[in-house]
Design an enzyme around this catalytic site. Sequence first.
Site, PDB file in Angstrom:
ATOM      1  N   SER A  11       0.816  -1.136  -0.037  1.00  0.00           N
ATOM      2  CA  SER A  11       0.145  -0.030   0.007  1.00  0.00           C
ATOM      3  C   SER A  11       0.927   1.354  -0.076  1.00  0.00           C
ATOM      4  CB  SER A  11      -1.001   0.017   1.320  1.00  0.00           C
ATOM      5  OG  SER A  11      -1.444   1.109   1.132  1.00  0.00           O
TER       6      SER A  11
ATOM      7  N   TYR B  88      -2.484  -0.764  10.584  1.00  0.00           N
ATOM      8  CA  TYR B  88      -2.722  -0.957   9.014  1.00  0.00           C
ATOM      9  C   TYR B  88      -1.329  -0.414   8.359  1.00  0.00           C
ATOM     10  CZ  TYR B  88      -4.213  -0.959   4.200  1.00  0.00           C
ATOM     11  OH  TYR B  88      -4.304  -1.179   2.879  1.00  0.00           O
TER      12      TYR B  88
HETATM   13  N1  LIG Z   1      -8.809  -0.647  -1.393  1.00  0.00           N
HETATM   14  C1  LIG Z   1      -7.643   0.087  -1.097  1.00  0.00           C
HETATM   15  O1  LIG Z   1      -7.869   1.222  -1.338  1.00  0.00           O
HETATM   16  C2  LIG Z   1      -6.473  -0.490  -0.841  1.00  0.00           C
HETATM   17  C3  LIG Z   1      -5.257   0.396  -0.913  1.00  0.00           C
HETATM   18  C4  LIG Z   1      -3.866  -0.201  -0.582  1.00  0.00           C
HETATM   19  C5  LIG Z   1      -4.029  -1.415  -0.459  1.00  0.00           C
HETATM   20  N2  LIG Z   1      -4.967  -2.422  -0.505  1.00  0.00           N
HETATM   21  C6  LIG Z   1      -4.823  -3.733  -0.177  1.00  0.00           C
HETATM   22  O2  LIG Z   1      -5.378  -4.514  -1.225  1.00  0.00           O
HETATM   23  C7  LIG Z   1      -5.517  -5.782  -0.611  1.00  0.00           C
HETATM   24  C8  LIG Z   1      -7.051  -6.066  -1.015  1.00  0.00           C
HETATM   25  O3  LIG Z   1      -8.043  -5.102  -0.143  1.00  0.00           O
HETATM   26  P1  LIG Z   1      -9.331  -4.930  -0.901  1.00  0.00           P
HETATM   27  O4  LIG Z   1      -9.493  -3.361  -1.137  1.00  0.00           O
HETATM   28  O5  LIG Z   1      -9.716  -5.490  -2.192  1.00  0.00           O
HETATM   29  O6  LIG Z   1     -10.466  -5.239   0.295  1.00  0.00           O
HETATM   30  P2  LIG Z   1     -11.746  -6.112   0.324  1.00  0.00           P
HETATM   31  O7  LIG Z   1     -12.490  -5.613  -0.695  1.00  0.00           O
HETATM   32  O8  LIG Z   1     -12.176  -5.820   1.909  1.00  0.00           O
HETATM   33  O9  LIG Z   1     -11.186  -7.551   0.319  1.00  0.00           O
HETATM   34  C9  LIG Z   1     -10.201  -8.101   1.314  1.00  0.00           C
HETATM   35  C10 LIG Z   1     -10.309  -9.459   1.069  1.00  0.00           C
HETATM   36  O10 LIG Z   1      -9.377 -10.249   1.985  1.00  0.00           O
HETATM   37  C11 LIG Z   1     -10.147 -11.601   2.513  1.00  0.00           C
HETATM   38  N3  LIG Z   1      -9.713 -11.538   4.055  1.00  0.00           N
HETATM   39  C12 LIG Z   1      -9.667 -10.908   5.037  1.00  0.00           C
HETATM   40  N4  LIG Z   1      -9.177 -11.348   6.062  1.00  0.00           N
HETATM   41  C13 LIG Z   1      -8.533 -12.433   5.535  1.00  0.00           C
HETATM   42  C14 LIG Z   1      -8.085 -13.517   6.279  1.00  0.00           C
HETATM   43  N5  LIG Z   1      -7.838 -13.593   7.613  1.00  0.00           N
HETATM   44  N6  LIG Z   1      -7.670 -14.767   5.568  1.00  0.00           N
HETATM   45  C15 LIG Z   1      -8.208 -14.733   4.366  1.00  0.00           C
HETATM   46  N7  LIG Z   1      -8.692 -13.831   3.487  1.00  0.00           N
HETATM   47  C16 LIG Z   1      -9.015 -12.693   4.487  1.00  0.00           C
HETATM   48  C17 LIG Z   1     -11.460 -10.894   2.610  1.00  0.00           C
HETATM   49  O11 LIG Z   1     -12.480 -12.016   2.298  1.00  0.00           O
HETATM   50  P3  LIG Z   1     -12.933 -12.608   3.766  1.00  0.00           P
HETATM   51  O12 LIG Z   1     -13.378 -11.755   4.521  1.00  0.00           O
HETATM   52  O13 LIG Z   1     -14.200 -13.565   3.452  1.00  0.00           O
HETATM   53  O14 LIG Z   1     -12.386 -13.847   4.326  1.00  0.00           O
HETATM   54  C18 LIG Z   1     -11.673 -10.213   1.308  1.00  0.00           C
HETATM   55  O15 LIG Z   1     -11.776 -11.359   0.054  1.00  0.00           O
HETATM   56  C19 LIG Z   1      -5.551  -5.808   0.938  1.00  0.00           C
HETATM   57  O16 LIG Z   1      -4.057  -6.323   1.336  1.00  0.00           O
HETATM   58  C20 LIG Z   1      -5.544  -4.247   1.000  1.00  0.00           C
HETATM   59  O17 LIG Z   1      -4.633  -3.691   2.300  1.00  0.00           O
HETATM   60  C21 LIG Z   1      -6.166  -1.848  -0.644  1.00  0.00           C
END
Ligand SMILES: NC(=O)c1ccc[n+]([C@@H]2O[C@H](COP(=O)([O-])OP(=O)(O)OC[C@H]3O[C@@H](n4cnc5c(N)ncnc54)[C@H](OP(=O)(O)O)[C@@H]3O)[C@@H](O)[C@H]2O)c1
Length: 251
Positions: free
Chosen positions: A142, A155
């Site tokens: 991130s 985070y």
């Molecule tokens: N969106 C942003 O602005 C952003 C920016 C920078 C980085 N990121 C990074 O991108 C990645 C994906 O985020 P996203 O934005 O797509 O969020 P999201 O839509 O909330 O998706 C998160 C995913 O992680 C899974 N998850 C959460 N806890 C878990 C666990 N203990 N074991 C296995 N799976 C787990 C969730 O499924 P379940 O809850 O069903 O397990 C879900 O599929 C993350 O690492 C996040 O930090 C996102």
Amino acid sequence: MTRRVTDKAVLVTGGSSGIGAGLAARFHSRGAQVIISGRDRSRLEEVAARHPGMSVVVLDVADPDSVTEAMADVAARVPHLTTLINNAGIQRLLDFSAAEPPGPRDVAPEIATNLTGLINVTAAALPLLRRAERSRVVHVGSGLGFVPFANTPVYSATKAAVHSFTLSLRRQLAGSSVQVVEIIPPVVDTPLHRDLPSPPPRAMPLDVFLDRAMRGLDAGKDEIGIGLGRVSQIGARVAPKRLFALINGRA
Ligand SMILES: NC(=O)c1ccc[n+]([C@@H]2O[C@H](COP(=O)([O-])OP(=O)(O)OC[C@H]3O[C@@H](n4cnc5c(N)ncnc54)[C@H](OP(=O)(O)O)[C@@H]3O)[C@@H](O)[C@H]2O)c1
């Protein structure tokens, strides 16, 4: 060094939502064998049903036994992995200035998921990745790993640690068949921010992010900084205080 990996067998953690589901769909549309994982089987099956041939494995990255079991399951299904997208992550608002500061139970989940989980999944997947002629592990970091957002302090710290771990892993695997990649996203429009009082401003649409992430992967890059993620990477070196103030406002 850029090396080409053919993404034939792809495992995506956190594949039931947002970035993980989006990347899984992109690889699937190119003909890869894609396995998505997450904690909730029904959410995974909903996504897989939209992409015939995509399969699911229940995996809680924060639970070491679940990591071992899920990886054994994956190994039984594919001869090798060409691509691990280590993407599962959670984000929480935590206020250490509150009368009751966050306790160990508030702090632990983000570290267990975003950092320890990522490390354990990568370690468990390495033998399968090594079986492919060329393969890659892709860590989703991130921009906040470079310039923290003070309202999500744990985070941000986990993402800084993911960057550090990625550098060390890349050095250890240099010259091996496994490329180590970090994607550094900006704020992307996904459900990740559900804990925030209002949706973050200037979030990048998911499809735009996915286009750019896939372009970076296709180019064989080791570090794929996108939008504000790239700005944070550079800004943390050249103007760290200014960027910190920009992201967090004046104290
Ligand atoms: N969106 C942003 O602005 C952003 C920016 C920078 C980085 N990121 C990074 O991108 C990645 C994906 O985020 P996203 O934005 O797509 O969020 P999201 O839509 O909330 O998706 C998160 C995913 O992680 C899974 N998850 C959460 N806890 C878990 C666990 N203990 N074991 C296995 N799976 C787990 C969730 O499924 P379940 O809850 O069903 O397990 C879900 O599929 C993350 O690492 C996040 O930090 C996102």
